[in-house]
Design a protein around this motif. Structure first.
Motif, PDB file in Angstrom:
ATOM      1  N   ALA A  48      18.267   8.943  29.083  1.00 29.62           N
ATOM      2  CA  ALA A  48      17.298   7.845  29.175  1.00 29.62           C
ATOM      3  C   ALA A  48      17.294   7.198  30.548  1.00 29.62           C
ATOM      4  N   VAL A  49      18.034   7.796  31.486  1.00 32.41           N
ATOM      5  CA  VAL A  49      18.220   7.140  32.781  1.00 32.41           C
ATOM      6  C   VAL A  49      16.905   6.992  33.546  1.00 32.41           C
ATOM      7  N   ARG A  50      16.055   7.998  33.436  1.00 37.31           N
ATOM      8  CA  ARG A  50      14.743   7.906  34.080  1.00 37.31           C
ATOM      9  C   ARG A  50      13.665   8.295  33.089  1.00 37.31           C
ATOM     10  N   ASP A  51      12.472   7.806  33.339  1.00 36.72           N
ATOM     11  CA  ASP A  51      11.365   8.065  32.426  1.00 36.72           C
ATOM     12  C   ASP A  51      11.102   9.562  32.280  1.00 36.72           C
ATOM     13  N   THR A 168      20.948  -3.806  37.813  1.00 38.52           N
ATOM     14  CA  THR A 168      19.658  -4.267  37.296  1.00 38.52           C
ATOM     15  C   THR A 168      18.674  -3.131  36.997  1.00 38.52           C
ATOM     16  N   PHE A 169      18.962  -1.932  37.526  1.00 35.32           N
ATOM     17  CA  PHE A 169      18.032  -0.815  37.305  1.00 35.32           C
ATOM     18  C   PHE A 169      18.378  -0.003  36.066  1.00 35.32           C
ATOM     19  N   CYS A 170      19.545  -0.237  35.473  1.00 31.63           N
ATOM     20  CA  CYS A 170      20.149   0.801  34.631  1.00 31.63           C
ATOM     21  C   CYS A 170      20.078   0.519  33.134  1.00 31.63           C
ATOM     22  N   ILE A 171      19.743   1.531  32.373  1.00 28.67           N
ATOM     23  CA  ILE A 171      19.589   1.434  30.925  1.00 28.67           C
ATOM     24  C   ILE A 171      20.898   1.791  30.198  1.00 28.67           C
ATOM     25  N   LEU A 272      31.080   9.120  44.834  1.00 30.07           N
ATOM     26  CA  LEU A 272      31.133   7.659  44.874  1.00 30.07           C
ATOM     27  C   LEU A 272      29.708   7.106  45.031  1.00 30.07           C
ATOM     28  N   PRO A 273      29.110   6.677  43.913  1.00 28.39           N
ATOM     29  CA  PRO A 273      27.709   6.230  43.973  1.00 28.39           C
ATOM     30  C   PRO A 273      27.502   5.060  44.939  1.00 28.39           C
ATOM     31  N   LEU A 274      26.594   5.255  45.882  1.00 28.19           N
ATOM     32  CA  LEU A 274      26.282   4.217  46.868  1.00 28.19           C
ATOM     33  C   LEU A 274      25.047   3.430  46.425  1.00 28.19           C
ATOM     34  N   GLN A 275      24.047   4.090  45.950  1.00 20.41           N
ATOM     35  CA  GLN A 275      22.755   3.547  45.473  1.00 20.41           C
ATOM     36  C   GLN A 275      21.844   3.079  46.597  1.00 20.41           C
ATOM     37  N   SER A 276      22.384   2.292  47.562  1.00 23.38           N
ATOM     38  CA  SER A 276      21.551   1.877  48.691  1.00 23.38           C
ATOM     39  C   SER A 276      22.452   1.511  49.859  1.00 23.38           C
ATOM     40  N   THR A 312      27.348  11.477  46.367  1.00 25.76           N
ATOM     41  CA  THR A 312      26.914  10.137  45.970  1.00 25.76           C
ATOM     42  C   THR A 312      25.631  10.168  45.147  1.00 25.76           C
ATOM     43  N   ASP A 313      25.301   8.995  44.602  1.00 23.72           N
ATOM     44  CA  ASP A 313      23.988   8.767  43.977  1.00 23.72           C
ATOM     45  C   ASP A 313      23.246   7.733  44.815  1.00 23.72           C
ATOM     46  N   ILE A 314      21.970   7.985  45.054  1.00 21.57           N
ATOM     47  CA  ILE A 314      21.141   7.041  45.799  1.00 21.57           C
ATOM     48  C   ILE A 314      19.855   6.825  45.009  1.00 21.57           C
ATOM     49  N   ILE A 315      19.375   5.611  45.003  1.00 22.95           N
ATOM     50  CA  ILE A 315      18.047   5.351  44.437  1.00 22.95           C
ATOM     51  C   ILE A 315      17.126   4.954  45.585  1.00 22.95           C
ATOM     52  N   VAL A 316      16.016   5.663  45.726  1.00 22.95           N
ATOM     53  CA  VAL A 316      15.024   5.243  46.719  1.00 22.95           C
ATOM     54  C   VAL A 316      13.876   4.547  46.003  1.00 22.95           C
ATOM     55  N   ILE A 343      19.662  12.231  44.622  1.00 23.92           N
ATOM     56  CA  ILE A 343      18.763  11.209  45.144  1.00 23.92           C
ATOM     57  C   ILE A 343      17.666  10.990  44.114  1.00 23.92           C
ATOM     58  N   PHE A 344      17.597   9.771  43.608  1.00 17.03           N
ATOM     59  CA  PHE A 344      16.659   9.461  42.533  1.00 17.03           C
ATOM     60  C   PHE A 344      15.548   8.569  43.049  1.00 17.03           C
ATOM     61  N   LYS A 345      14.338   8.849  42.581  1.00 12.40           N
ATOM     62  CA  LYS A 345      13.252   7.889  42.823  1.00 12.40           C
ATOM     63  C   LYS A 345      13.360   6.835  41.741  1.00 12.40           C
ATOM     64  N   TYR A 346      13.333   5.586  42.136  1.00 12.53           N
ATOM     65  CA  TYR A 346      13.502   4.513  41.155  1.00 12.53           C
ATOM     66  C   TYR A 346      12.494   4.676  40.013  1.00 12.53           C
ATOM     67  N   SER A 347      12.980   4.543  38.803  1.00 13.87           N
ATOM     68  CA  SER A 347      12.151   4.690  37.612  1.00 13.87           C
ATOM     69  C   SER A 347      12.269   3.414  36.779  1.00 13.87           C
ATOM     70  N   VAL A 348      11.130   2.839  36.458  1.00 11.94           N
ATOM     71  CA  VAL A 348      11.128   1.577  35.704  1.00 11.94           C
ATOM     72  C   VAL A 348      11.693   1.818  34.303  1.00 11.94           C
ATOM     73  N   ARG A 349      12.699   1.065  33.922  1.00  5.08           N
ATOM     74  CA  ARG A 349      13.284   1.153  32.586  1.00  5.08           C
ATOM     75  C   ARG A 349      13.009  -0.155  31.851  1.00  5.08           C
ATOM     76  N   THR A 350      12.163  -0.083  30.883  1.00  6.08           N
ATOM     77  CA  THR A 350      11.792  -1.283  30.141  1.00  6.08           C
ATOM     78  C   THR A 350      13.044  -1.954  29.575  1.00  6.08           C
TER      79      THR A 350
HETATM   80  N1  5AD Z   1      15.840   4.912  38.303  1.00  8.15           N
HETATM   81  C1  5AD Z   1      16.326   5.878  39.104  1.00  8.15           C
HETATM   82  N2  5AD Z   1      17.604   6.252  39.108  1.00  8.15           N
HETATM   83  C2  5AD Z   1      18.438   5.621  38.266  1.00  8.15           C
HETATM   84  N3  5AD Z   1      19.766   5.778  38.045  1.00  8.15           N
HETATM   85  C3  5AD Z   1      20.116   4.934  37.070  1.00  8.15           C
HETATM   86  N4  5AD Z   1      19.063   4.204  36.662  1.00  8.15           N
HETATM   87  C4  5AD Z   1      18.001   4.615  37.389  1.00  8.15           C
HETATM   88  C5  5AD Z   1      16.634   4.247  37.441  1.00  8.15           C
HETATM   89  N5  5AD Z   1      16.151   3.291  36.661  1.00  8.15           N
HETATM   90  C6  5AD Z   1      20.599   6.701  38.794  1.00  8.15           C
HETATM   91  C7  5AD Z   1      21.703   5.968  39.547  1.00  8.15           C
HETATM   92  C8  5AD Z   1      22.931   6.341  38.777  1.00  8.15           C
HETATM   93  C9  5AD Z   1      22.576   7.716  38.257  1.00  8.15           C
HETATM   94  C10 5AD Z   1      23.369   8.204  37.121  1.00  8.15           C
HETATM   95  O1  5AD Z   1      21.227   7.579  37.889  1.00  8.15           O
HETATM   96  O2  5AD Z   1      21.771   6.468  40.868  1.00  8.15           O
HETATM   97  O3  5AD Z   1      24.106   6.358  39.565  1.00  8.15           O
END
Ligand code: 5AD
Length: 468
Positions: A48-51, A168-171, A272-276, A312-316, A343-350
């Motif tokens: 459920a992490v991304r749509d 704040t982004f995470c489900i 080691l997740p950095l995210q940004s 790492t994990d990054i959200i753009v 590298i993840f594109k930010y995904s809106v999680r209701t």
């Molecule tokens: N949108 C994009 N990426 C996300 N992650 C978690 N939530 C979201 C989101 N809403 C990514 C983060 C996390 C990885 C497991 O998934 O980078 O470390």
């Protein structure tokens, strides 16, 4: 009637949960098949992490539901994170679902399937969807079954469930619940069983592994419960390599850094997740560290292990990420030099705070930023791989490579994939391999010695000369 196909979406934790479900089902007399066309039951273990991940599973379920037209006894179940996240609302979209099981109820799947099968055999009406999404105390202890027939050279071990952070982004806190840990003893027992069945490498899994046992287990000699756990696993005979995923930069303290110096089995790679790379965005994400602190951890680790590998994990495209913020991420990403990254594109999680934030970033901008980081990553990864050409590396042979007769696949301690020619009997050996060639993702090597240091397994097996 009892052939089950289990499809897994998402992270290693989900893979591990699926393995455990498969092992429990086999024990109950079900057979696990490799393709949905051969199955009477399809279970999707979802993410459920991304749509996008949710949409894939929903699309797949809709597609599978067509099978019911020809075979009314065909059973479809959704397990795991999306089931937990969306709950019975999913039934509006997917009325053909037979089973909906949450993240704390994987161990109940065999009972639920038995129940469904019994009513189908009784030729009663097709039972209503069986829904089991509750929390359950102690459910973290139930993910320990492995399939004894399937020897895994490298195995995942789930050490905890849930997450108490509030990025704040995470489900995930919603889908996985509050943090719950297994005991060190229980985990070590599982690792011992794995070692006895031929496993040589374990990856300890948790949402935030370095908060393992924080509330239950006291510090000892200045060491956190997580470091105590790794020390205990390091003692298990037959295990040659230890990895873990994922730690949080916040709790990455000196004791964990020193573990890399003191514990020979702990491999020199850390995810080691950095995210940004922008402190402003980290704050908006509610990630309680700065880029400076992150850099410090990397420097401290490199001071102890100069050739450490980082991923790492990054959200753009997090809401409010300006061009300037992204430049900070880009520059920092380049500076640290990650060999691997998701590298993840930010995904809106209701339901998450970030979903309500202003300044959502357009899709095209996310795509561009994604590409920029992917390019930096590819350059770095290739350079680091090329630097290994001509060196001899310790490779843990995992088994035959997917492609190529007589080709084996394995990994270096830094977690780089290696392919080499050799006898499949070498699976489970630590072999000395000379690196001859490199691409972004793979090293090609030649076996120079069938044992690197001491051989981990079956010292009595003599490998024929042609394998060498
Ligand atoms: N949108 C994009 N990426 C996300 N992650 C978690 N939530 C979201 C989101 N809403 C990514 C983060 C996390 C990885 C497991 O998934 O980078 O470390």
């Amino acid at each position: 009637m009892n052939r089950v196909y289990l499809k897994t979406y998402g992270c290693q934790m989900n893979e591990r949960d699926s393995e455990a479900v498969a092992a429990m089902l086999r024990k109950r007399g079900y057979s696990i098949v490799g393709h949905e066309n051969e199955a009477d039951v399809v279970l999707l273990n979802t993410c459920a992490v991304r749509d996008q991940a949710e949409q894939k599973a929903i699309g797949k379920t809709g597609y599978l539901a067509k099978n019911k037209r020809n075979n009314p006894d065909f059973v479809i179940g959704i397990l795991g994170c999306m089931a937990q996240n969306r709950g019975t609302e999913l039934l509006d979209r997917l009325p053909d679902l037979d089973l909906l099981v949450g993240t704390q109820k994987f161990h109940r799947v065999p009972d639920h399937l038995d129940h469904i099968m019994a009513s189908l055999k009784g030729r009663g009406p097709h039972p209503q969807t069986l829904v089991d999404l509750d929390e359950e105390d102690g459910s973290q202890n139930t993910i320990r079954a492995h399939n004894p027939e399937e020897r895994r050279i490298s195995a995942f071990v789930s050490i905890m469930q849930g997450c108490n952070m509030s990025c704040t982004f995470c489900i995930v806190p919603k889908t996985r619940g509050r943090e719950r840990c297994r005991s060190i003893r229980d985990i070590v027992e599982e690792v011992e069983e794995l070692a006895a069945s031929g496993t040589r490498e374990v990856t300890l899994l948790g949402q935030i592994v370095n908060s393992y046992g924080r509330r239950e287990i006291p510090f000892r000699n200045g060491k956190s419960p997580f470091v105590q756990l790794i020390e205990a696993v390091n003692e298990v005979k037959g295990i040659e390599r230890i990895r873990f995923t994922s730690p949080h930069p916040r709790g990455f303290k000196q004791d964990l850094i020193e573990a890399y110096r003191d514990l020979p089995k702990l491999c020199e790679h850390v995810h080691l997740p950095l995210q940004s790379g922008s402190n402003k965005i980290l704050k908006a994400m509610n990630r309680p560290y700065s880029r400076e602190r992150y850099r410090q951890i990397v420097e401290d680790l490199r001071a102890i292990v100069p050739d450490m590998y980082f991923s790492t994990d990054i959200i753009v495209g997090f809401p409010g990420e300006t061009e300037g913020d992204f430049e900070l991420t880009q520059e920092f990403f380049q500076e640290i030099g990650f060999e691997m990254a998701y590298i993840f594109k930010y995904s809106v999680r209701t339901g998450t705070p970030a979903a309500e934030m202003d300044d959502q970033v357009p899709k095209t901008v996310k795509e561009e930023r994604n590409q920029v980081l992917l390019q930096i990553l590819a350059d770095r990864s290739l350079a680091r791989n090329r630097a290994l050409i001509g060196t001899t590396q310790e490779v843990l042979v995992e088994g035959p490579a997917r492609k190529g007769e007589g080709i084996l696949a394995g990994r270096t301690r830094g977690n780089r994939k290696v392919v080499l020619a050799g006898d499949p009997e070498l699976a489970g050996w630590l072999v000395a391999t000379r690196i001859e060639d490199a691409t972004v993702s793979t090293l090609r090597g030649i076996l120079v010695e069938k044992a690197f240091g001491k051989s981990p397994r079956c010292t009595s097996i003599m490998v024929s000369q042609d394998a060498l």
